[in-house]
Design a protein around this motif. Sequence first.
Motif, PDB file in Angstrom:
ATOM      1  N   HIS A 190       0.806  -1.228   0.000  1.00 14.96           N
ATOM      2  CA  HIS A 190       0.000   0.000   0.000  1.00 14.96           C
ATOM      3  C   HIS A 190       0.836   1.274   0.000  1.00 14.96           C
ATOM      4  CE1 HIS A 190       1.372  -0.590   4.044  1.00 14.96           C
ATOM      5  NE2 HIS A 190       0.829   0.540   4.465  1.00 14.96           N
ATOM      6  N   LEU A 191       2.138   1.152  -0.054  1.00 15.60           N
ATOM      7  CA  LEU A 191       2.983   2.329   0.120  1.00 15.60           C
ATOM      8  C   LEU A 191       2.934   3.284  -1.069  1.00 15.60           C
ATOM      9  CD1 LEU A 191       6.134   0.935   1.980  1.00 15.60           C
ATOM     10  CD2 LEU A 191       3.953   1.752   2.900  1.00 15.60           C
ATOM     11  N   GLU A 207       1.759   8.999  -2.558  1.00 19.16           N
ATOM     12  CA  GLU A 207       0.937  10.059  -3.161  1.00 19.16           C
ATOM     13  C   GLU A 207       0.550  11.088  -2.108  1.00 19.16           C
ATOM     14  OE1 GLU A 207       0.394  10.573  -6.358  1.00 19.16           O
ATOM     15  OE2 GLU A 207       1.663   8.828  -6.724  1.00 19.16           O
ATOM     16  N   ALA A 208       0.229  10.627  -0.903  1.00 17.10           N
ATOM     17  CA  ALA A 208      -0.121  11.549   0.174  1.00 17.10           C
ATOM     18  C   ALA A 208       1.079  12.389   0.597  1.00 17.10           C
ATOM     19  CB  ALA A 208      -0.674  10.771   1.369  1.00 17.10           C
ATOM     20  N   ILE A 266       4.128  17.646   0.391  1.00 17.00           N
ATOM     21  CA  ILE A 266       5.311  18.409  -0.037  1.00 17.00           C
ATOM     22  C   ILE A 266       4.898  19.553  -0.945  1.00 17.00           C
ATOM     23  CG2 ILE A 266       7.418  18.282  -1.438  1.00 17.00           C
ATOM     24  CD1 ILE A 266       7.711  15.354  -0.391  1.00 17.00           C
ATOM     25  N   ARG A 267       4.002  19.270  -1.872  1.00 15.23           N
ATOM     26  CA  ARG A 267       3.553  20.322  -2.796  1.00 15.23           C
ATOM     27  C   ARG A 267       2.787  21.425  -2.064  1.00 15.23           C
ATOM     28  NH1 ARG A 267       2.182  15.539  -6.141  1.00 15.23           N
ATOM     29  NH2 ARG A 267       3.816  15.328  -7.718  1.00 15.23           N
ATOM     30  N   MET A 268       1.948  21.013  -1.092  1.00 23.14           N
ATOM     31  CA  MET A 268       1.192  22.004  -0.318  1.00 23.14           C
ATOM     32  C   MET A 268       2.119  22.953   0.426  1.00 23.14           C
ATOM     33  SD  MET A 268      -2.215  20.188   1.266  1.00 23.14           S
ATOM     34  CE  MET A 268      -1.414  18.794   2.039  1.00 23.14           C
ATOM     35  N   ALA A 269       3.265  22.437   0.858  1.00 27.01           N
ATOM     36  CA  ALA A 269       4.208  23.250   1.640  1.00 27.01           C
ATOM     37  C   ALA A 269       5.211  23.989   0.766  1.00 27.01           C
ATOM     38  CB  ALA A 269       4.938  22.368   2.646  1.00 27.01           C
ATOM     39  N   ILE A 275      -1.184  11.383   8.301  1.00 25.02           N
ATOM     40  CA  ILE A 275       0.191  11.506   8.803  1.00 25.02           C
ATOM     41  C   ILE A 275       1.169  11.641   7.642  1.00 25.02           C
ATOM     42  CG2 ILE A 275       2.050  10.208   9.937  1.00 25.02           C
ATOM     43  CD1 ILE A 275      -0.073   9.159  11.910  1.00 25.02           C
ATOM     44  N   ALA A 276       0.931  10.900   6.563  1.00 22.09           N
ATOM     45  CA  ALA A 276       1.812  10.988   5.393  1.00 22.09           C
ATOM     46  C   ALA A 276       1.791  12.393   4.796  1.00 22.09           C
ATOM     47  CB  ALA A 276       1.390   9.950   4.361  1.00 22.09           C
ATOM     48  N   LYS A 277       0.592  12.977   4.667  1.00 23.54           N
ATOM     49  CA  LYS A 277       0.508  14.352   4.144  1.00 23.54           C
ATOM     50  C   LYS A 277       1.218  15.331   5.065  1.00 23.54           C
ATOM     51  CE  LYS A 277      -3.815  13.958   1.532  1.00 23.54           C
ATOM     52  NZ  LYS A 277      -5.234  14.390   1.432  1.00 23.54           N
ATOM     53  N   GLN A 278       0.959  15.195   6.359  1.00 25.60           N
ATOM     54  CA  GLN A 278       1.589  16.091   7.330  1.00 25.60           C
ATOM     55  C   GLN A 278       3.104  15.943   7.315  1.00 25.60           C
ATOM     56  OE1 GLN A 278      -0.546  14.650  10.697  1.00 25.60           O
ATOM     57  NE2 GLN A 278      -2.349  15.932  10.343  1.00 25.60           N
TER      58      GLN A 278
END
Length: 554
Positions: A49-50, A55-56, A61-64, A227-230
């Motif tokens: 599932h990684l 993707e998250a 990264i893009r958001m930041a 958590i991955a997005k954060q």
Amino acid sequence: MRSDNIKKGLERAPHRSLLKAVGLTDEEMDLPFIGVVNSWNEVVPGHIHLDKLAEAVKAGIRMAGGVPFEFNTIGICDGIAMGHTGMKNSLPSRELIADSIELMVEAHQFDGMVMIPTCDKIVPGHLMAAGRLDIPTVVVTGGPMMPGIVGDEPRDVISLFEAVGARRSNKINDQDLKNLEDCSCCGAGSCAGLFTANTMGCVTEALGLSLPGCGTAHAVDAKKIRIAKQSGMKVIELMKNGITPHRIVTGDSLDNAIRVDMAIGGSTNTALHLPAIAAESGIELPLSRFDDISKETPHLINLRPGGDRYLIDFERAGGVPAIIQRLSEKLNLDVLTVTGKSLKENLDEYIIINPRANKEIIATLESPVHAEGGIAVLHGSLAPGGSVIKQTAVSRKMIKFSGAARVFDSEELAMKAIMGNNIKSGDCIIIRYEGPKGGPGMREMLSPTAAIAGMGLIDSVALITDGRFSGGTRGPCIGHVSPEAAEGGPIALVREGDIVEIDIPGRILDIKVSKEELDRRKKAWKPPAPRVTKGYLARYQKQVGSADKGAIFS
């Protein structure tokens, strides 16, 4: 930014052109370049599932305001590699993973990394690379598998390994075995108990390299995606603030990680991996430190394989932050973490969501599951360099044991004797020439130990090896015996019928043979011919060091 080395200036026009060939714009050339180090593959349940987590991470990264670049590492499933020659490749893969990450990051001059590993040797391989490279890094471990349900009871992969022995001794039938086979491993994630993968996930969080809650957030839980997005967002913040692994991985944070490991009763493999991770940050972590901390750290949660709880129970009870809260008076709370805050500041923000589960599942310092932590380090005439045992998974009947040696020069020979019903109560199985050099590769001995358990011999038979054990092993099973047999350690000199003495509270592992007799045997001993002569394992055999030093390259 480090990445300016590949994207800024007149001379970098060819480099920019190649980057534009993968879709980058001129605007992105001014942003941080972040490596997304993913160990996704279609072989390992813990990694299947990684791709979704990556993707998250990339979205974060893009958001930041960063530019993500995903690349992959290899990843071996210890369960599938278990019990045959394939297991020789597992521990050696740790070094190869670390090396491959170093090469990719250095060649492409990334400004930071988000690492996405899950399973046994993949997590330490990633952490070793993080220490070696020392650029801003956040680790997102992939999370545990949910337990399967068979016969109205939760099950995991260890249920299968032990069922093999149970079937051989006719304690269960073919349909019972088939039911376990079909339903015990029910989907994505690392095996559902506190085995090596989940131990390393918890240790990574305790070390400060993952966001709070990451270690026990399950593979199928949307919490893991968040958590991955954060984590993707956080790595940009770390980069701006100059926070790198060397500021996080210190002597104090390593002590904290070991203490958490002892409190949860984690895998003995941490005694290999944490010294290797520490070494990459220039810190020496002796084996004795595990025993010192274990002696003063109570065991607070009884997870599989020693207990009957699963990682989902630990998650419900609050996970690693809940253990840190229990241990707070014994921890250094001033250490820095990837949140950019201290461990104390993280703890101040911790909320107990399930207070009843927290109270019922996690014991207190005043009333622990066991007075000491998970790992004990034994020394003696059989292991002058040390050996390790998961003492919290040993029956009280076997904390002191004396038995006649049954000596086998490989896992296969021992397994043949066990499955042939040639082992009896009171025996002490010795499996040697399975150390880092002798194997080569220091195989795990889960198949023999699980077969012993399945046959009902776990309270009357001991197993000692210069190899190692799965985090799923339970019972009086002592590994990492150093020096190993291939280096002429005393384990190479044991003969059939010699009396072996185990005293876990006394931290003793002795062979009841006189020093004079051992000296005579040593003079007659000759090192065996290498088992492999080509390929990666042959190179590994020449470079790898002793287990008591983390089995790292010299």
